[in-house]
Design an enzyme around this catalytic site. Structure first.
Site, PDB file in Angstrom:
ATOM      1  N   LYS A 147       1.847  -3.700   6.698  1.00 40.84           N
ATOM      2  CA  LYS A 147       2.356  -3.699   5.315  1.00 40.84           C
ATOM      3  C   LYS A 147       3.874  -3.506   5.312  1.00 40.84           C
ATOM      4  CE  LYS A 147      -1.614  -4.276   3.273  1.00 40.84           C
ATOM      5  NZ  LYS A 147      -1.960  -5.597   2.745  1.00 40.84           N
ATOM      6  N   SER A 153       0.837  -1.204   0.000  1.00 41.68           N
ATOM      7  CA  SER A 153       0.000   0.000   0.000  1.00 41.68           C
ATOM      8  C   SER A 153       0.867   1.248   0.000  1.00 41.68           C
ATOM      9  CB  SER A 153      -0.860  -0.019   1.267  1.00 41.68           C
ATOM     10  OG  SER A 153      -1.463   1.230   1.471  1.00 41.68           O
ATOM     11  N   TYR A 187      -2.434  -0.955  10.791  1.00 44.62           N
ATOM     12  CA  TYR A 187      -2.616  -1.542   9.451  1.00 44.62           C
ATOM     13  C   TYR A 187      -1.387  -1.263   8.585  1.00 44.62           C
ATOM     14  CZ  TYR A 187      -3.931  -1.686   4.559  1.00 44.62           C
ATOM     15  OH  TYR A 187      -3.920  -1.917   3.210  1.00 44.62           O
TER      16      TYR A 187
END
Ligand code: NAD
Ligand code: WQD
Length: 332
Positions: A153, A124, A149
């Site tokens: 990643k 992302s 979150y």
């Protein structure tokens, strides 16, 4: 090629399965349906005339993965499965670290057991964090996230770099998505979050459909031309096609390589709202509210590396994205 797609009934995964099936690949989906529905498999069949193999299973579950690998011996994996809600990750960080990291580790272990050496991973733009200037290039440091979150990643990217360093035959393509919106032109697949949407386009669509009274624009005092945040929105079908290019790249290279998938253009919240209204002929009432915690003013890609090394460029317009998003919500 036989390709295992984790999270293949989700938003980006399902659009990627369409492209894979239409390109003649055999598709094996593993999804626990925590954020999608099994009828996506029927929709894939309706769109393509082809049927993917579907397993309802957790990617954390190594025993289940082993059975699937033993039955299909996939040559490559596209790994979409994971949790993705930024706000929820701040409230439930352990859930996010457990799910996103465990799923990836189990997958890599089972791939290793079965000699599967090619992985395309859904990373992302969030890995660029708050400190890099736009447009983001892949050579910038991508080591600070603003929420759990995002940290998952960054951590998974590092795991993949370490794993490819230890196994010189392994290839990992890290695709750093910007802001995917839009839907399949059939109107059968799209982004359909449960409850009140967090992301801008699903929110706009529900306001346009009369299911929510108005959009709140999170801040109009950013240092941008109209004061609202700039993002790099790209059509989910363009994004899906990027995965086929990434698979080709993975077949020809080893090591871990990151690519931005974006258009290279920043679009403001109000530009998106007004384009949606114009293209679809529906009003989207909005009010200006305060900034949302954790939001950046600007986030867009330098998309040159994907063009040069993958031969991938986003082709669809903002008008296409708005038309297809509305077509999906209208039909829902
Ligand atoms: P999505 O929630 O629609 O799809 C993810 C799918 O994975 C869902 O079908 C869900 O049921 C499944 N899943 C979740 N955990 C699982 C598990 N442990 N085992 C098996 N299946 C599991 O999300 P999406 O928007 O399609 O995103 C796909 C990937 O792309 C995610 O990894 C996400 O973090 C990443 N990503 C998304 C965006 C975005 O804006 N949508 C942007 C950047 C990166
Ligand atoms: C876009 C713009 C908001 C809702 C998120 C994740 C990111 C990535 C993609 C996975 C911003 C504004 C939004 C609303 C608004 N996901 N907005 N009113 O925040 O750029 O990115 O999804 O990796 O990690 O953070 O996307 O769609 O939420 O917001 O004004 O009701 O719309 O402030 O400028 P974001 P978004």
């Amino acid at each position: 090629m036989d390709i295992l797609v984790t999270g293949g009934t989700g938003y980006i995964g399902s659009h990627t399965c369409v492209e894979l099936l239409q390109a003649g690949h055999k598709v094996i989906i593993v999804d626990n349906l925590s954020n999608s529905r099994a009828d996506v498999v029927d929709k894939l069949r309706t769109i393509t005339g082809l049927t993917p193999v579907f397993y309802k299973a957790d990617v954390e579950n190594r025993a289940a993965l082993r059975e699937i690998f033993a039955a299909h011996r996939p040559e490559a994996v596209i790994h979409f499965a994971g949790l993705k809600a930024v706000g929820e990750s701040c409230r439930l960080p352990l859930k996010y670290y457990r799910c996103n990291l465990d799923a990836t580790l189990s997958l890599l272990e089972v791939m290793e057991e079965f000699g599967c050496k090619r992985l395309v991973f859904s990373s992302s733009a969030t890995v660029y964090g708050p400190d890099n200037p736009v447009p983001y290039t892949e050579s910038m440091p991508a080591r600070v996230a603003t929420n759990p979150y995002g940290w998952t990643k960054i951590m998974i990217e590092q795991i993949l770099r370490d794993h490819t360093a230890a196994d010189p035959a392994f290839s990992a393509v890290l695709l750093r998505y910007f802001n995917p919106i839009g839907a399949h032109t059939s109107g059968l697949l799209g982004d359909d979050p449960n409850g009140i949407p967090n992301n801008l386009m699903p929110y706009i669509s529900r306001v346009a459909a009369g299911k929510l009274p108005h959009l709140t624009v999170f801040g109009d005092d950013y240092p941008t031309p109209d004061g609202t945040g700039l993002r790099d929105y790209l059509h989910v079908v363009d994004l899906a096609k990027g995965h086929l290019k990434a698979l080709e790249y993975a077949a020809q290279h080893t090591g871990a390589e990151a690519f931005n998938l974006g258009t290279g253009r920043g679009v403001s919240v109000l530009e998106l709202v007004h384009t949606f209204e114009k293209v679809n002929g529906v009003p989207v009432p909005y009010v200006i509210g305060p900034r949302r915690d954790g939001d950046l003013a600007c986030c867009w890609a330098n998309a040159e590396k994907a063009a040069r090394l993958l031969g991938w460029t986003a082709e669809m317009t903002l008008e296409d994205m708005c038309r297809d998003s509305w077509n999906f919500v209208k039909n829902a």
